[in-house]
Design a protein around this motif. Structure first.
Motif, short mmCIF file in Angstrom:
data_model
loop_
_atom_site.label_atom_id
_atom_site.label_comp_id
_atom_site.label_asym_id
_atom_site.label_seq_id
_atom_site.Cartn_x
_atom_site.Cartn_y
_atom_site.Cartn_z
N ARG A 29 0.83 -1.22 0.00
CA ARG A 29 0.00 0.00 0.00
C ARG A 29 0.86 1.27 0.00
O ARG A 29 0.55 2.23 -0.70
N ASN A 31 3.78 1.64 -1.23
CA ASN A 31 4.65 1.71 -2.39
C ASN A 31 3.89 1.47 -3.70
O ASN A 31 4.46 1.05 -4.69
N ARG A 32 2.60 1.75 -3.68
CA ARG A 32 1.74 1.48 -4.83
C ARG A 32 2.31 2.07 -6.12
O ARG A 32 2.48 1.36 -7.11
N GLU A 33 2.59 3.34 -6.14
CA GLU A 33 3.09 3.98 -7.37
C GLU A 33 4.44 3.41 -7.77
O GLU A 33 4.69 3.19 -8.96
N HIS A 34 5.31 3.18 -6.81
CA HIS A 34 6.64 2.64 -7.06
C HIS A 34 6.57 1.24 -7.69
O HIS A 34 7.28 0.95 -8.65
N GLN A 36 3.94 -0.13 -9.23
CA GLN A 36 3.09 -0.15 -10.42
C GLN A 36 3.89 -0.24 -11.71
O GLN A 36 3.51 -0.95 -12.63
N ALA A 37 5.01 0.45 -11.79
CA ALA A 37 5.77 0.53 -13.03
C ALA A 37 6.27 -0.83 -13.52
O ALA A 37 6.12 -1.16 -14.70
N PRO A 40 3.31 -4.71 -11.34
CA PRO A 40 1.90 -4.45 -11.04
C PRO A 40 1.18 -5.63 -10.37
O PRO A 40 0.24 -5.42 -9.62
N LEU A 43 0.73 -5.53 -6.60
CA LEU A 43 -0.31 -4.66 -6.05
C LEU A 43 -1.52 -5.44 -5.55
O LEU A 43 -2.29 -4.94 -4.74
N ARG A 102 10.55 1.98 -1.88
CA ARG A 102 11.22 3.17 -2.42
C ARG A 102 12.15 3.83 -1.40
O ARG A 102 13.29 4.16 -1.73
N ASN A 163 1.30 -3.20 -17.53
CA ASN A 163 0.29 -2.14 -17.53
C ASN A 163 -0.30 -1.92 -18.92
O ASN A 163 -0.52 -0.80 -19.36
#
Length: 188
Positions: A29, A31-34, A36-37, A40, A43, A102, A163
């Motif tokens: 939760r 580091n979701r954006e980190h 995602q790249a 995914p 997640l 991150r 993605n």
């Protein structure tokens, strides 16, 4: 495999256990954006129940020898994961994957932890070859592979769909005879 090195006295690597479900869900939760790249699929572990189910399955895979997964802790905080998958005892090879939260990056922790797992793979597990695959845009993982002595062996064109977009995968390999546990390069 617990203490990584004297350089990281508060960092340890332990087998991934179902008891880590809450810590894993928090890590995902936060580091979701980190994540995602390039990861995914991780997640999906943002809920404690999903993380627990995943870790139960990981324990079963470890018992069968198919996949070995470890969690990286800094003190009591879960900060990442490393795993060996597609372990082939007959051909003495496996693939490796890892991730780090991150705010733990850029300190040498990933390198020390991956090196510790490599030492285990080439030592206790008696493997001869470890393969890493990195998405073409993942500069940090490609740099880490190079620092650890891996050789870029090729590119799998559009080897993964991340993605919704196909990306090339850089394939790196490290042989037992090339591995230097203390971090010095064995190649000239």
């Amino acid at each position: 495999m617990h203490l990584i090195s004297s350089a990281f006295p508060d960092i340890c690597i332990v087998p991934a256990l179902p008891e880590h479900a809450e810590a894993l869900a928090v890590l995902v939760r936060e580091n979701r954006e980190h994540l995602q790249a390039y990861l995914p699929a991780v997640l999906q572990l943002a809920a404690v129940a999903d993380a627990g189910a995943y870790l139960q399955a990981a324990a079963a895979r470890a018992a069968s020898g198919d996949v070995l997964e470890w969690h990286i802790f800094s003190g009591t905080a879960l900060c990442g994961s490393i795993r060996l998958k597609e372990i082939d005892a007959a051909d003495r090879k496996a693939k490796m994957g890892y991730y780090l939260a991150r705010h733990f990056q850029g300190r040498g922790i990933a390198g020390a932890c991956v090196r510790a797992v490599l030492a285990h793979a080439f030592g206790a597990l008696d493997l001869n070859r470890i393969q890493l695959q990195c998405a073409a845009g993942n500069q940090a993982s490609m740099a880490l592979a190079t620092r650890l002595g891996f050789t870029l062996e090729g590119v799998l064109r559009q080897g993964e769909c991340l993605n919704g977009v196909f990306v090339d995968l850089h394939v790196y390999g490290l042989l037992r005879k090339e591995f230097v546990p203390d971090g010095a390069s064995s190649r000239k």
